[in-house]
Every structure is written in structure tokens, then in C-alpha cells.
Scaffold this motif. Structure first.
Motif, PDB file in Angstrom:
ATOM      1  N   ASN A   9      31.456  79.334  28.312  1.00 30.50           N
ATOM      2  CA  ASN A   9      32.125  80.394  27.536  1.00 30.50           C
ATOM      3  C   ASN A   9      33.252  81.043  28.347  1.00 30.50           C
ATOM      4  N   ARG A  10      33.805  80.278  29.275  1.00 31.41           N
ATOM      5  CA  ARG A  10      34.819  80.836  30.177  1.00 31.41           C
ATOM      6  C   ARG A  10      36.060  81.328  29.438  1.00 31.41           C
ATOM      7  N   LEU A 170      36.312  93.028  27.500  1.00 28.80           N
ATOM      8  CA  LEU A 170      35.252  92.315  28.194  1.00 28.80           C
ATOM      9  C   LEU A 170      33.879  92.502  27.555  1.00 28.80           C
ATOM     10  N   VAL A 171      33.524  93.743  27.258  1.00 25.23           N
ATOM     11  CA  VAL A 171      32.199  94.001  26.692  1.00 25.23           C
ATOM     12  C   VAL A 171      32.052  93.331  25.331  1.00 25.23           C
ATOM     13  N   ARG A 172      33.089  93.428  24.508  1.00 26.86           N
ATOM     14  CA  ARG A 172      33.018  92.808  23.172  1.00 26.86           C
ATOM     15  C   ARG A 172      32.915  91.293  23.281  1.00 26.86           C
ATOM     16  N   GLN A 173      33.653  90.704  24.190  1.00 23.63           N
ATOM     17  CA  GLN A 173      33.558  89.262  24.381  1.00 23.63           C
ATOM     18  C   GLN A 173      32.185  88.889  24.937  1.00 23.63           C
ATOM     19  N   GLY A 174      31.629  89.760  25.771  1.00 25.07           N
ATOM     20  CA  GLY A 174      30.275  89.523  26.257  1.00 25.07           C
ATOM     21  C   GLY A 174      29.268  89.502  25.120  1.00 25.07           C
ATOM     22  N   ARG A 180      26.340  83.843  20.727  1.00 23.88           N
ATOM     23  CA  ARG A 180      26.451  82.387  20.709  1.00 23.88           C
ATOM     24  C   ARG A 180      25.356  81.723  21.557  1.00 23.88           C
ATOM     25  N   ALA A 181      25.125  82.271  22.760  1.00 23.10           N
ATOM     26  CA  ALA A 181      24.233  81.594  23.708  1.00 23.10           C
ATOM     27  C   ALA A 181      22.857  82.244  23.831  1.00 23.10           C
ATOM     28  N   GLY A 182      22.753  83.524  23.466  1.00 19.16           N
ATOM     29  CA  GLY A 182      21.462  84.201  23.529  1.00 19.16           C
ATOM     30  C   GLY A 182      20.943  84.435  24.933  1.00 19.16           C
TER      31      GLY A 182
END
Length: 216
Positions: A9-10, A170-174, A180-182
Motif C-alpha cells: 500500500n506504499r 496521512l491518517v485518512r490514507q491509513g 483494505r488490509a485489516g
């Protein structure tokens, strides 16, 4: 922890880092300018303007940034700012909030310059504006830089609050990676590490400035 989550998820993390850096740099520029103007007004000899500047400081230092950001974005229609973007609302809120704290840093620096500098400049025939820009500000810079950079550190971390109005930092993308990955533990660790990448160099600058101030 699944470290492959970070690599796979880079792109999301990189986009979030860029969005955070962009908002931080823009807010640092506008917040510094706002703070300098407000500090100049507060130290001026115009009582009315000084009182307006003081009221601004009391309001924006006395209320949470979260509330200010929510009000500016969701209350934009009442302020005839219907076309404001998420980035614009976040930038405006950070500018007004951080500008109030930066103004006090500048004011303290301006007042730390001996009054004799003003008097000597007046004797030389300089106007108050010329004295402020060519005599006082250069001396103020050395005084305010360490606390100013420290305030920038706070500003960078405050950009995370923009997630509440939908700014994709950053937080929203996190959060998107978690959806997506859980794997929240690995994801938030990566987010924290990226904030550290931004903030640590600034903290080193502050320490270096403080050491110079002590040995000067």
C-alpha cells in the motif's frame, strides 16, 4: 504484524505523506505571515487595531482547532464561502489557529528588542515602519526562531485533524489501508513513522538553535 501491508500500500502512504507535507508547508507560510502581521498590529500605537488583534488571539487560542475546522468547512454556507474546498478549509483553520500562537512568539521577540533601538532609529530619521522592517525584525529573528520552529512541529501534527472534514492526508490514507488490509497495528505504526520522518528533522533544528542560544 504483516510488514508486507506497508509495501503493498506504499502508493497510499506516499500520497498521504505528500498531502500532509503540502498542507504543512502552506500553513507554515500563511500562519507565519498572519502571526507577523498580528504581532506588528499588537505592538503598534493604534489602540483600536491592537484591541482587534487581541480579540482575534483570545478567540482562536481559546477554542479547539477541531471546532474551528468543522465550523469553517461545514458552516461555510453561512459565511458565504460555499465554494471552499476541503484543502482550503483545513488551510484556513490552521492559518488562523497557528497564526494566533505564532503572533505571540513574534510579539515576545519584538518586545525583547531594547526600546533604545526604536529611539536611536527615530533620532536617525527613520519612520516607524522603516525601523520595524530594517532594525527590529532582523534582531527579532534570532530570538524567535527556536520557539517558532517548535510551533511548526505542532502545526505539522495538527494537520492530522483535517481528517474530520475529509482531507485525504496521512491518517485518512491509513484508514483506507486498514479498510483494505485489516491490519491497524502495522498501518498506524507506518503512519506514525511517516510523521516522525517529517517532524524529527525539525526537532533537530530546534535543539541546535537552543544550544547555540545557550553558548552565545
Amino acid at each position: 504484524m504483516d510488514w508486507s501491508v506497508i509495501w503493498s500500500n506504499r502508493t497510499l502512504f506516499t500520497d498521504g505523506l505528500w498531502a500532509t507535507a503540502l498542507l504543512s508547508v502552506a500553513a507554515i507560510a500563511t500562519g507565519t505571515l498572519t502571526g507577523l502581521v498580528v504581532a506588528a498590529v499588537r505592538t503598534s500605537r493604534v489602540p483600536l487595531l491592537a484591541q482587534v488583534a487581541r480579540a482575534y488571539l483570545e478567540v482562536f487560542r481559546g477554542t479547539p482547532l477541531l471546532i474551528q475546522m468543522l465550523f469553517l468547512y461545514f458552516g461555510a454556507a453561512y459565511l458565504n464561502l460555499a465554494g471552499i474546498t476541503v484543502f482550503g478549509a483545513a488551510l484556513l483553520a490552521l492559518t488562523l489557529y497557528q497564526g494566533a500562537y505564532i503572533a505571540e512568539i513574534f510579539r515576545a521577540g519584538i518586545e525583547a528588542v531594547p526600546r533604545g533601538q526604536w529611539e536611536a532609529s527615530r533620532v536617525l530619521g527613520l519612520s516607524r515602519t522603516q525601523t520595524f522592517t530594517t532594525v527590529i525584525l532582523p534582531q527579532t529573528r534570532a530570538i524567535v526562531l527556536p520557539p517558532l520552529v517548535g510551533q511548526y512541529l505542532s502545526l505539522v501534527k495538527d494537520t492530522s485533524i483535517a481528517v474530520v472534514i475529509g482531507y485525504v492526508e496521512l491518517v485518512r490514507q491509513g484508514q483506507a489501508v486498514i479498510d483494505r488490509a485489516g491490519d491497524p497495528a502495522t498501518t498506524y505504526l507506518a503512519v506514525a513513522a511517516l510523521y516522525f520522518v517529517i517532524c524529527y528533522p525539525l526537532s533537530l533544528v530546534v535543539r541546535r538553535m537552543e544550544r547555540k542560544a545557550v553558548t552565545a
